[in-house]
Design a protein around this motif. Structure first.
Motif, PDB file in Angstrom:
ATOM      1  N   ASP A 114       0.830  -1.213   0.000  1.00  0.00           N
ATOM      2  CA  ASP A 114       0.000   0.000   0.000  1.00  0.00           C
ATOM      3  C   ASP A 114       0.860   1.258   0.000  1.00  0.00           C
ATOM      4  O   ASP A 114       0.554   2.238  -0.693  1.00  0.00           O
ATOM      5  N   GLU A 115       1.948   1.237   0.750  1.00  0.00           N
ATOM      6  CA  GLU A 115       2.853   2.393   0.803  1.00  0.00           C
ATOM      7  C   GLU A 115       3.533   2.598  -0.551  1.00  0.00           C
ATOM      8  O   GLU A 115       3.706   3.733  -1.002  1.00  0.00           O
ATOM      9  N   GLU A 116       3.910   1.486  -1.180  1.00  0.00           N
ATOM     10  CA  GLU A 116       4.548   1.582  -2.495  1.00  0.00           C
ATOM     11  C   GLU A 116       3.591   2.171  -3.522  1.00  0.00           C
ATOM     12  O   GLU A 116       3.958   3.058  -4.303  1.00  0.00           O
ATOM     13  N   PHE A 117       2.344   1.701  -3.542  1.00  0.00           N
ATOM     14  CA  PHE A 117       1.350   2.227  -4.476  1.00  0.00           C
ATOM     15  C   PHE A 117       1.161   3.728  -4.261  1.00  0.00           C
ATOM     16  O   PHE A 117       1.073   4.509  -5.211  1.00  0.00           O
ATOM     17  N   LYS A 118       1.091   4.133  -3.000  1.00  0.00           N
ATOM     18  CA  LYS A 118       0.899   5.550  -2.674  1.00  0.00           C
ATOM     19  C   LYS A 118       2.067   6.382  -3.188  1.00  0.00           C
ATOM     20  O   LYS A 118       1.876   7.447  -3.807  1.00  0.00           O
ATOM     21  N   GLU A 119       3.280   5.904  -2.959  1.00  0.00           N
ATOM     22  CA  GLU A 119       4.475   6.623  -3.403  1.00  0.00           C
ATOM     23  C   GLU A 119       4.539   6.708  -4.929  1.00  0.00           C
ATOM     24  O   GLU A 119       4.886   7.748  -5.501  1.00  0.00           O
ATOM     25  N   LEU A 120       4.201   5.598  -5.601  1.00  0.00           N
ATOM     26  CA  LEU A 120       4.209   5.597  -7.068  1.00  0.00           C
ATOM     27  C   LEU A 120       3.212   6.595  -7.641  1.00  0.00           C
ATOM     28  O   LEU A 120       3.493   7.266  -8.638  1.00  0.00           O
ATOM     29  N   ARG A 121       2.062   6.698  -6.994  1.00  0.00           N
ATOM     30  CA  ARG A 121       1.039   7.657  -7.461  1.00  0.00           C
ATOM     31  C   ARG A 121       1.497   9.095  -7.220  1.00  0.00           C
ATOM     32  O   ARG A 121       1.330   9.965  -8.090  1.00  0.00           O
ATOM     33  N   GLU A 122       2.050   9.339  -6.047  1.00  0.00           N
ATOM     34  CA  GLU A 122       2.506  10.698  -5.732  1.00  0.00           C
ATOM     35  C   GLU A 122       3.598  11.158  -6.693  1.00  0.00           C
ATOM     36  O   GLU A 122       3.645  12.311  -7.101  1.00  0.00           O
ATOM     37  N   ASN A 123       4.480  10.226  -7.070  1.00  0.00           N
ATOM     38  CA  ASN A 123       5.583  10.562  -7.973  1.00  0.00           C
ATOM     39  C   ASN A 123       5.228  10.402  -9.447  1.00  0.00           C
ATOM     40  O   ASN A 123       6.059  10.651 -10.333  1.00  0.00           O
ATOM     41  N   LYS A 124       3.991   9.944  -9.718  1.00  0.00           N
ATOM     42  CA  LYS A 124       3.500   9.764 -11.086  1.00  0.00           C
ATOM     43  C   LYS A 124       4.468   8.933 -11.938  1.00  0.00           C
ATOM     44  O   LYS A 124       4.815   9.290 -13.070  1.00  0.00           O
ATOM     45  N   VAL A 125       4.901   7.819 -11.365  1.00  0.00           N
ATOM     46  CA  VAL A 125       5.857   6.931 -12.056  1.00  0.00           C
ATOM     47  C   VAL A 125       5.132   6.181 -13.164  1.00  0.00           C
ATOM     48  O   VAL A 125       4.048   5.638 -12.959  1.00  0.00           O
ATOM     49  N   THR A 126       5.742   6.159 -14.342  1.00  0.00           N
ATOM     50  CA  THR A 126       5.143   5.460 -15.487  1.00  0.00           C
ATOM     51  C   THR A 126       6.027   4.291 -15.919  1.00  0.00           C
ATOM     52  O   THR A 126       7.212   4.233 -15.605  1.00  0.00           O
ATOM     53  N   VAL A 127       5.434   3.380 -16.655  1.00  0.00           N
ATOM     54  CA  VAL A 127       6.181   2.252 -17.219  1.00  0.00           C
ATOM     55  C   VAL A 127       7.032   2.775 -18.362  1.00  0.00           C
ATOM     56  O   VAL A 127       6.546   3.509 -19.223  1.00  0.00           O
ATOM     57  N   ARG A 128       8.304   2.387 -18.401  1.00  0.00           N
ATOM     58  CA  ARG A 128       9.228   2.951 -19.395  1.00  0.00           C
ATOM     59  C   ARG A 128       9.338   2.138 -20.677  1.00  0.00           C
ATOM     60  O   ARG A 128       9.649   2.675 -21.727  1.00  0.00           O
ATOM     61  N   ASN A 129       9.137   0.825 -20.568  1.00  0.00           N
ATOM     62  CA  ASN A 129       9.363  -0.028 -21.729  1.00  0.00           C
ATOM     63  C   ASN A 129       8.184  -0.964 -21.963  1.00  0.00           C
ATOM     64  O   ASN A 129       7.308  -1.112 -21.104  1.00  0.00           O
ATOM     65  N   GLY A 130       8.187  -1.613 -23.148  1.00  0.00           N
ATOM     66  CA  GLY A 130       7.193  -2.637 -23.441  1.00  0.00           C
ATOM     67  C   GLY A 130       5.848  -2.083 -23.867  1.00  0.00           C
ATOM     68  O   GLY A 130       5.669  -0.878 -24.059  1.00  0.00           O
ATOM     69  N   TYR A 131       4.882  -2.988 -23.988  1.00  0.00           N
ATOM     70  CA  TYR A 131       3.571  -2.590 -24.513  1.00  0.00           C
ATOM     71  C   TYR A 131       2.769  -1.739 -23.536  1.00  0.00           C
ATOM     72  O   TYR A 131       1.784  -1.109 -23.912  1.00  0.00           O
ATOM     73  N   LEU A 132       3.196  -1.678 -22.250  1.00  0.00           N
ATOM     74  CA  LEU A 132       2.511  -0.851 -21.251  1.00  0.00           C
ATOM     75  C   LEU A 132       3.199   0.507 -21.082  1.00  0.00           C
ATOM     76  O   LEU A 132       2.833   1.268 -20.188  1.00  0.00           O
ATOM     77  N   ARG A 133       4.158   0.793 -21.908  1.00  0.00           N
ATOM     78  CA  ARG A 133       4.925   2.035 -21.795  1.00  0.00           C
ATOM     79  C   ARG A 133       4.006   3.256 -21.745  1.00  0.00           C
ATOM     80  O   ARG A 133       3.073   3.384 -22.538  1.00  0.00           O
ATOM     81  N   GLY A 134       4.296   4.144 -20.778  1.00  0.00           N
ATOM     82  CA  GLY A 134       3.527   5.376 -20.647  1.00  0.00           C
ATOM     83  C   GLY A 134       2.397   5.291 -19.640  1.00  0.00           C
ATOM     84  O   GLY A 134       1.896   6.321 -19.179  1.00  0.00           O
ATOM     85  N   LYS A 135       1.984   4.085 -19.269  1.00  0.00           N
ATOM     86  CA  LYS A 135       0.914   3.936 -18.281  1.00  0.00           C
ATOM     87  C   LYS A 135       1.487   4.127 -16.878  1.00  0.00           C
ATOM     88  O   LYS A 135       2.652   3.837 -16.620  1.00  0.00           O
ATOM     89  N   TYR A 136       0.621   4.608 -15.963  1.00  0.00           N
ATOM     90  CA  TYR A 136       1.069   4.775 -14.581  1.00  0.00           C
ATOM     91  C   TYR A 136       1.313   3.408 -13.963  1.00  0.00           C
ATOM     92  O   TYR A 136       0.447   2.527 -14.002  1.00  0.00           O
ATOM     93  N   LEU A 137       2.514   3.242 -13.363  1.00  0.00           N
ATOM     94  CA  LEU A 137       2.906   1.947 -12.822  1.00  0.00           C
ATOM     95  C   LEU A 137       1.960   1.485 -11.717  1.00  0.00           C
ATOM     96  O   LEU A 137       1.629   0.297 -11.633  1.00  0.00           O
ATOM     97  N   ALA A 138       1.507   2.426 -10.888  1.00  0.00           N
ATOM     98  CA  ALA A 138       0.584   2.053  -9.802  1.00  0.00           C
ATOM     99  C   ALA A 138      -0.709   1.473 -10.364  1.00  0.00           C
ATOM    100  O   ALA A 138      -1.264   0.503  -9.822  1.00  0.00           O
ATOM    101  N   ASP A 139      -1.206   2.050 -11.471  1.00  0.00           N
ATOM    102  CA  ASP A 139      -2.443   1.545 -12.093  1.00  0.00           C
ATOM    103  C   ASP A 139      -2.229   0.140 -12.646  1.00  0.00           C
ATOM    104  O   ASP A 139      -3.100  -0.729 -12.518  1.00  0.00           O
ATOM    105  N   VAL A 140      -1.061  -0.089 -13.260  1.00  0.00           N
ATOM    106  CA  VAL A 140      -0.755  -1.408 -13.830  1.00  0.00           C
ATOM    107  C   VAL A 140      -0.676  -2.459 -12.729  1.00  0.00           C
ATOM    108  O   VAL A 140      -1.259  -3.545 -12.831  1.00  0.00           O
ATOM    109  N   LEU A 141       0.031  -2.124 -11.634  1.00  0.00           N
ATOM    110  CA  LEU A 141       0.203  -3.072 -10.534  1.00  0.00           C
ATOM    111  C   LEU A 141      -1.116  -3.344  -9.815  1.00  0.00           C
ATOM    112  O   LEU A 141      -1.407  -4.476  -9.434  1.00  0.00           O
ATOM    113  N   GLU A 142      -1.910  -2.294  -9.654  1.00  0.00           N
ATOM    114  CA  GLU A 142      -3.196  -2.461  -8.971  1.00  0.00           C
ATOM    115  C   GLU A 142      -4.146  -3.327  -9.791  1.00  0.00           C
ATOM    116  O   GLU A 142      -4.873  -4.169  -9.255  1.00  0.00           O
TER     117      GLU A 142
END
Length: 399
Positions: free
Chosen positions: A349-377
């Motif tokens: 839960d803490e990791e998801f929160k941090e990823l959302r706050e920092n707006k971290v996105t996927v860098r490579n592959g077919y999910l590139r550009g999507k928010y990592l927290a959304d992908v993991l959730e």
């Protein structure tokens, strides 16, 4: 000027075209020596006859700017109406102003046994039904609809469906996405077959690299040995396998071409028992890599990935089994497992929160550009666990 006079000596109609303001036609002849005989009759005396057009079509074309590119496309489309003239101009724009792209579109439509004009009207319909596509509207632009169809054509070709595919499917986006999945599976099978040929080499390299990494993460092998009886599970269709050590993980990552072969954070998580990596296999082929799972001590599946870090439609069929496996784990969990599960859930839960706050996105592959927290959730599969249950000294579950 001399070049103009030379061409004028052969085609005196140049004077008429210059006076009419037909710059494209004049420039192509004078500057590039292109006579464009397929669309121009240099023996004609009247301008519409010179362009081999009915007068009403010529008048519309002349009024709209007498672009030679538009006329070339109109001829390629075998146009016969003012509406076709408008379509020709639109095709020129959405093809990025390149005749090579136009030719590819026309050839593609013919491969699918469709009239290019009808396909263009279909693309207009796709764009219109999407909701518009202007900057303040939902939906897609005409260029995006055209690119979607061209990508669909490419997928039809690559998947070998040219003889059976419709040029104008009822749901273009849906059919496009279905073929993406088909192609992904086809390419995965080809890559897996190639990997199979290299299996011995990959296994040897995994054992060598794994031996080095286990010096760095010495607890991993013992942890897996301890949890294996509780987390291993099988039915007639699927099996969850607990690996024996890091070399198994590296080999799995190499065979499936995803990140666990090279990313040490997963080994750190195993070492601290935040999460474990396990293998989902088909029961009939227990030695063949299928999906890799990242699993919390409580059985929550954080990630489930197959070849090229993807999820295919087949994971939906396996989900029912994974839920059954999670329910079985609840019965087998020790008091230590429950403490670790609660801690892992909190860290997630803490990791998801941090990823959302920092707006971290996927860098490579077919999910590139999507928010990592959304992908993991979206990937998370968690039936939950009852943290109130503890193990008695005799090992029986008590409330």
């Amino acid at each position: 000027f001399i070049r103009y006079l030379c061409h004028y000596a052969v085609h005196p109609q140049l004077e008429m075209l210059a006076k009419l303001g037909h710059r494209d036609t004049v420039n192509e002849l004078v500057s590039m020596s292109r006579e464009n005989k397929s669309i121009i009759d240099w023996s004609a005396k009247k301008p519409w006859e010179l362009y081999r057009l009915p007068k009403n079509i010529y008048d519309e074309w002349d009024k709209s700017g007498n672009k030679l590119s538009q006329l070339k496309i109109f001829k390629r489309l075998k146009g016969s109406t003012v509406r076709d003239l408008d379509l020709s101009d639109k095709l020129w724009q959405i093809s990025n102003y390149r005749l090579s792209n136009v030719n590819s579109f026309i050839a593609g439509a013919k491969k699918l046994k469709a009239e290019p004009r009808e396909v263009l009207r279909y693309i207009e319909k796709v764009q219109r039904e999407s909701g518009g596509g202007c900057w303040h509207c939902p939906g897609i632009t005409l260029t995006e609809a055209y690119n979607l169809w061209m990508d669909y054509l490419s997928l039809v070709t690559k998947t070998g469906k040219l003889k059976t595919a419709s040029a104008m499917p009822k749901d273009l986006k849906g059919e496009h996405d279905r073929l993406v999945a088909v192609l992904s599976r086809k390419q995965a099978k080809e890559k897996i077959a190639e990997r199979k040929k290299q299996e011995k080499q990959l296994r040897k390299r995994a054992e060598e690299d794994g031996a080095e990494l286990e010096k760095k993460y010495p607890k991993v092998r013992k942890i897996y040995s301890d949890i294996s009886p509780r987390y291993s599970f099988s039915d007639e269709k699927y099996t969850v396998i607990v690996p024996s050590g890091i070399s198994d993980l590296i080999f799995e990552g190499e065979m499936l071409c995803h990140c666990i072969a090279h990313v040490e954070r997963y080994y750190k998580r195993i070492e601290t028992q935040e999460s474990y990596l396990m293998f989902l296999r088909k029961t009939k082929s227990p030695d063949t890599p299928y999906y890799t799972l990242e699993v919390e001590p409580g059985g929550a599946v954080r990630q489930k990935r197959t070849f090229d870090d993807r999820q295919n439609a087949d994971i939906e069929d396996a989900t029912e089994f994974l839920i059954k496996w999670q329910e079985e784990i609840q019965k087998r969990m020790t008091a230590s497992d429950r403490r670790l599960a609660a801690k892992s859930r909190k860290l997630r839960d803490e990791e998801f929160k941090e990823l959302r706050e920092n707006k971290v996105t996927v860098r490579n592959g077919y999910l590139r550009g999507k928010y990592l927290a959304d992908v993991l959730e979206a990937d998370l599969l968690d039936v939950g666990f009852d943290n109130t249950k503890k193990k008695s000294k005799k090992g029986e579950a008590t409330a």
